[in-house]
Motif scaffolding. Structure first.
Motif, PDB file in Angstrom:
ATOM      1  N   THR A  80     -16.172 -30.791  17.635  1.00 38.89           N
ATOM      2  CA  THR A  80     -16.658 -30.514  16.273  1.00 38.89           C
ATOM      3  C   THR A  80     -17.489 -31.703  15.804  1.00 38.89           C
ATOM      4  OG1 THR A  80     -14.636 -31.453  15.351  1.00 38.89           O
ATOM      5  CG2 THR A  80     -14.713 -29.068  15.553  1.00 38.89           C
ATOM      6  N   ASN A  81     -18.553 -31.384  15.127  1.00 45.69           N
ATOM      7  CA  ASN A  81     -19.385 -32.427  14.512  1.00 45.69           C
ATOM      8  C   ASN A  81     -19.741 -31.921  13.125  1.00 45.69           C
ATOM      9  OD1 ASN A  81     -22.791 -33.164  14.451  1.00 45.69           O
ATOM     10  ND2 ASN A  81     -21.238 -34.725  14.209  1.00 45.69           N
ATOM     11  N   ALA A  82     -19.108 -32.505  12.129  1.00 43.77           N
ATOM     12  CA  ALA A  82     -19.232 -31.977  10.774  1.00 43.77           C
ATOM     13  C   ALA A  82     -20.671 -31.987  10.271  1.00 43.77           C
ATOM     14  CB  ALA A  82     -18.332 -32.770   9.840  1.00 43.77           C
ATOM     15  N   SER A  83     -21.417 -32.989  10.637  1.00 44.58           N
ATOM     16  CA  SER A  83     -22.766 -33.128  10.082  1.00 44.58           C
ATOM     17  C   SER A  83     -23.785 -32.248  10.793  1.00 44.58           C
ATOM     18  CB  SER A  83     -23.213 -34.577  10.179  1.00 44.58           C
ATOM     19  OG  SER A  83     -23.507 -34.894  11.530  1.00 44.58           O
ATOM     20  N   GLY A  84     -23.503 -31.871  11.999  1.00 44.86           N
ATOM     21  CA  GLY A  84     -24.483 -31.121  12.777  1.00 44.86           C
ATOM     22  C   GLY A  84     -25.612 -31.987  13.299  1.00 44.86           C
ATOM     23  N   LYS A  85     -25.485 -33.289  13.136  1.00 41.71           N
ATOM     24  CA  LYS A  85     -26.564 -34.184  13.577  1.00 41.71           C
ATOM     25  C   LYS A  85     -26.328 -34.755  14.967  1.00 41.71           C
ATOM     26  CE  LYS A  85     -27.985 -35.369   8.917  1.00 41.71           C
ATOM     27  NZ  LYS A  85     -27.965 -36.352   7.839  1.00 41.71           N
ATOM     28  N   SER A  86     -25.212 -34.362  15.530  1.00 42.38           N
ATOM     29  CA  SER A  86     -24.917 -34.821  16.880  1.00 42.38           C
ATOM     30  C   SER A  86     -25.133 -33.660  17.846  1.00 42.38           C
ATOM     31  CB  SER A  86     -23.454 -35.299  16.923  1.00 42.38           C
ATOM     32  OG  SER A  86     -23.035 -35.432  18.245  1.00 42.38           O
ATOM     33  N   ASP A 112     -21.997 -39.427  10.127  1.00 41.33           N
ATOM     34  CA  ASP A 112     -22.643 -38.195  10.595  1.00 41.33           C
ATOM     35  C   ASP A 112     -22.620 -38.059  12.117  1.00 41.33           C
ATOM     36  OD1 ASP A 112     -23.131 -37.385   8.064  1.00 41.33           O
ATOM     37  OD2 ASP A 112     -25.226 -38.033   8.009  1.00 41.33           O
ATOM     38  N   SER A 113     -22.514 -39.181  12.792  1.00 38.63           N
ATOM     39  CA  SER A 113     -22.516 -39.112  14.262  1.00 38.63           C
ATOM     40  C   SER A 113     -21.133 -38.767  14.818  1.00 38.63           C
ATOM     41  CB  SER A 113     -22.969 -40.448  14.849  1.00 38.63           C
ATOM     42  OG  SER A 113     -21.955 -41.416  14.684  1.00 38.63           O
ATOM     43  N   LYS A 114     -20.144 -38.788  13.953  1.00 37.72           N
ATOM     44  CA  LYS A 114     -18.761 -38.595  14.413  1.00 37.72           C
ATOM     45  C   LYS A 114     -18.581 -37.217  15.057  1.00 37.72           C
ATOM     46  CE  LYS A 114     -14.082 -39.218  12.601  1.00 37.72           C
ATOM     47  NZ  LYS A 114     -13.505 -37.879  12.604  1.00 37.72           N
ATOM     48  N   THR A 115     -18.203 -37.227  16.294  1.00 39.80           N
ATOM     49  CA  THR A 115     -17.958 -35.981  17.027  1.00 39.80           C
ATOM     50  C   THR A 115     -16.574 -36.070  17.664  1.00 39.80           C
ATOM     51  OG1 THR A 115     -20.325 -35.908  17.543  1.00 39.80           O
ATOM     52  CG2 THR A 115     -18.881 -34.410  18.774  1.00 39.80           C
ATOM     53  N   ASP A 116     -15.730 -35.135  17.323  1.00 44.73           N
ATOM     54  CA  ASP A 116     -14.365 -35.131  17.867  1.00 44.73           C
ATOM     55  C   ASP A 116     -14.272 -34.188  19.052  1.00 44.73           C
ATOM     56  OD1 ASP A 116     -13.485 -36.917  15.915  1.00 44.73           O
ATOM     57  OD2 ASP A 116     -13.031 -35.296  14.508  1.00 44.73           O
ATOM     58  N   PHE A 117     -13.615 -34.640  20.097  1.00 43.51           N
ATOM     59  CA  PHE A 117     -13.478 -33.832  21.307  1.00 43.51           C
ATOM     60  C   PHE A 117     -12.014 -33.533  21.608  1.00 43.51           C
ATOM     61  CE2 PHE A 117     -17.663 -35.619  22.130  1.00 43.51           C
ATOM     62  CZ  PHE A 117     -18.328 -34.578  22.757  1.00 43.51           C
ATOM     63  N   GLU A 118     -11.766 -32.327  22.061  1.00 47.14           N
ATOM     64  CA  GLU A 118     -10.477 -31.986  22.672  1.00 47.14           C
ATOM     65  C   GLU A 118     -10.799 -31.464  24.068  1.00 47.14           C
ATOM     66  OE1 GLU A 118      -8.456 -30.400  18.558  1.00 47.14           O
ATOM     67  OE2 GLU A 118      -7.975 -29.366  20.427  1.00 47.14           O
ATOM     68  N   ILE A 119     -10.318 -32.154  25.044  1.00 48.96           N
ATOM     69  CA  ILE A 119     -10.678 -31.811  26.413  1.00 48.96           C
ATOM     70  C   ILE A 119      -9.401 -31.536  27.199  1.00 48.96           C
ATOM     71  CG2 ILE A 119     -11.839 -32.637  28.508  1.00 48.96           C
ATOM     72  CD1 ILE A 119     -13.508 -34.465  26.658  1.00 48.96           C
ATOM     73  N   THR A 120      -9.379 -30.420  27.862  1.00 45.39           N
ATOM     74  CA  THR A 120      -8.207 -30.083  28.673  1.00 45.39           C
ATOM     75  C   THR A 120      -8.650 -30.018  30.128  1.00 45.39           C
ATOM     76  OG1 THR A 120      -7.523 -28.726  26.807  1.00 45.39           O
ATOM     77  CG2 THR A 120      -6.217 -28.550  28.807  1.00 45.39           C
ATOM     78  N   VAL A 121      -7.926 -30.706  30.960  1.00 39.47           N
ATOM     79  CA  VAL A 121      -8.352 -30.863  32.360  1.00 39.47           C
ATOM     80  C   VAL A 121      -7.182 -30.533  33.289  1.00 39.47           C
ATOM     81  CG1 VAL A 121      -9.956 -32.696  31.683  1.00 39.47           C
ATOM     82  CG2 VAL A 121      -7.666 -33.318  32.478  1.00 39.47           C
TER      83      VAL A 121
END
Lengths: 301, 230
Positions: A80-86, A112-121
């Protein structure tokens, strides 16, 4: 883009449809909610089919990265990236999956650059994570891992493998970690809780080092800092040789050591405070070193 | 046929130990720049041996390409030229990292030179050999490895990283703050080594602090060139 990849946009519009049913007031409220949650704040997912032991590389300048394991031969990347700028770019080649972020325009703020990741491997995976800020958590992954951060704090739990960690002032908390760990930081703290590591090399300049776990037979444990405290907890059944030196600080010891019986002589340093000896058979080797910090060798309760 | 500098450099790179072939020696006698280059290799080699460690092998052609590129770009000083201001010096140093082709070579130099300078208390022993190898070093425009390291890297302070242009102030603040920490450690270690020259542990910490500074600057570089992760 790989054919096996596909996007799933969690549709906020679905929420608006529900809102319409509750009447005009509800519709107006839903409108406000939608306006406050731009479409690009949606959670986006990508799935990658992989074989066993894939290599996953993540590069994200700012934001949380959570990695957990499952039994499927599949990598799920959600962000998710709230700002949409990433802009998140992904690449799959063979058994390698790469995820990276870049800014869609110049001058994007940190928020604005904050992008959160959830990765399952898959449980057995190789990981490489590079980030500046935002916490990184890895849970139950078995495989070699490298982490390179500036200020991001790192939490590893129930991981097993050869782990290499480099931070500038991010901290590391390693809970029930197995295998080998190399950690290097300038001002970050390093904590190892119930580790079963057979090789440990930790160095931090001004951070504290905390170790509370078992010294495995034949294991080598090296902990070094410049200032700050090095605290090691041992059980009376542990078997290890120890050599501890603090040039300008103190060495506090609760253990009863006998002289090293393995032929290695550790004459007391004429500089600073030092301590050496053997606990039980001395199967493991423990080296603790500080320039001006305090070294504590304490009995576990 | 007289040997050219490029040919000499190739021979030098391939030469592990032992005497140079006669044409190379003849060229060495006639060429001050190659004497200085040879001296740098020799000094690093000697110090590594004195430490009982493996020979520090600079990346292939690092010295040559580094020297050429830094000189071309005017980023290293001719000893006879007017000294730059501190600001100019730091900008010049940091400008190196704005050119990716040079950055890798420079960081190689930094790490190799950190090893060299880290054991500076042993430097006296090898300096005789160094002087013997390069009797005309003072007249050469090529700086030695340790002088480049001291002048161009150790002088970089936490407030002199003009290339570090990040929107994320937390990251830049972190790097600056930690650079201050490392600089402080370097100062403390240098003081200890001066006061206790035979204190091996203090020397090891000094070496470690130099290395940490080089690594920190490398990390800052990789995050500053485009304002993001590389």
């Amino acid at each position: 883009m790989n054919a096996s990849s596909y996007d799933l946009r969690a549709a906020n519009t679905a929420r608006s449809r529900t809102s319409v049913r509750v009447g005009a007031l509800g519709a107006v409220m839903a409108g406000f909610i939608l306006a406050a949650s731009p479409a690009h704040a949606d959670r986006i997912e990508k799935h990658f089919s992989v074989q066993s032991k894939p290599k996953i590389t993540v590069r994200n300048s700012n934001g949380r990265i959570q990695v957990k394991a499952w039994t499927r031969n599949e990598v799920l990347v959600a962000w998710t990236n709230a700002s949409g700028k990433s802009v998140v770019e992904t690449e799959e080649a063979g058994n390698r999956v790469e995820v990276s972020t870049r800014m869609s325009e110049d001058g994007v703020s940190a928020d604005d650059s904050k992008t959160d990741f959830e990765i399952t491997v898959p449980v057995e995976s190789e990981l490489s994570v590079r980030t500046d800020s935002g916490n990184v958590t890895v849970d139950s992954v078995h495989g070699d891992m490298t982490f390179d951060t500036v200020g991001a704090n790192l939490q590893l739990s129930d991981v097993d493998g050869y782990m290499v960690v480099k931070t500038i002032d991010g901290s590391l908390v390693c809970t029930r970690c197995s295998g080998k760990l190399e950690a290097n930081s300038i001002s970050g703290n390093v904590q190892m809780i119930q580790p079963t590591l057979d090789s440990l090399r930790v160095q931090t300049s001004s951070g504290n080092i905390f170790f509370d776990g078992s010294f495995l037979s034949r294991g080598i444990y090296i902990m070094k800092n410049f200032s700050g405290t090095i605290e090691v907890h041992f059980a009376s059944s542990d078997s290890f040789d120890v050599n501890a030196t603090s040039l300008k600080g103190d060495v506090i010891n609760q253990a009863t050591f006998k002289p090293d019986t393995h032929g290695s002589s550790h004459p007391a340093s004429k500089w600073g405070h030092s301590l050496s000896g053997t606990m039980n058979e001395g199967h493991a080797k423990v080296e603790l070193s500080s320039f001006s910090g305090t070294i504590k060798i304490l009995k576990r309760d | 046929m007289n040997m050219q500098c490029e040919q000499f450099e190739q021979i030098l790179e391939q030469q592990d130990d032992g005497a140079l072939p006669k044409p190379a020696l003849a060229h060495l006698e006639a060429c001050a720049a190659c004497r200085a280059l040879s001296a740098d290799f020799g000094a690093i080699h000697d110090m590594a041996l004195e430490l009982g460690a493996e020979v520090i092998a600079p990346p292939e052609r690092v010295w040559v390409s580094l020297r050429n590129q830094l000189e071309t770009e005017g980023l290293i000083r001719d000893p006879q030229a007017a000294p730059r201001s501190a600001t100019q010096a730091s900008q010049g140093w940091w400008a190196v990292f704005q050119r990716p082709a040079v950055a890798g070579a420079f960081l190689g130099l930094v790490l190799a030179a950190a090893s060299t300078v880290g054991y500076w208390s042993n430097f006296a022993q090898s300096s005789a050999h160094y002087a013997q190898l390069a009797p005309q070093q003072d007249t050469s425009s090529v700086p030695s490895a340790d002088s480049v390291f001291k002048e161009e890297v150790l002088t970089v302070g936490s407030d002199s990283i003009p290339g570090l242009q990040r929107q994320d102030t937390a990251v830049t603040d972190s790097i600056r703050r930690n650079l201050q920490i490392v600089d402080n450690f370097i100062a403390i270690c240098e003081k200890s080594v001066r006061e206790q020259p035979d204190n091996q542990m203090a020397r090891e910490y000094l070496y470690g602090a130099y290395q940490q500074k080089a690594e920190l600057l490398a990390a800052a570089t990789s995050r500053s060139l485009t304002g993001g992760l590389q």
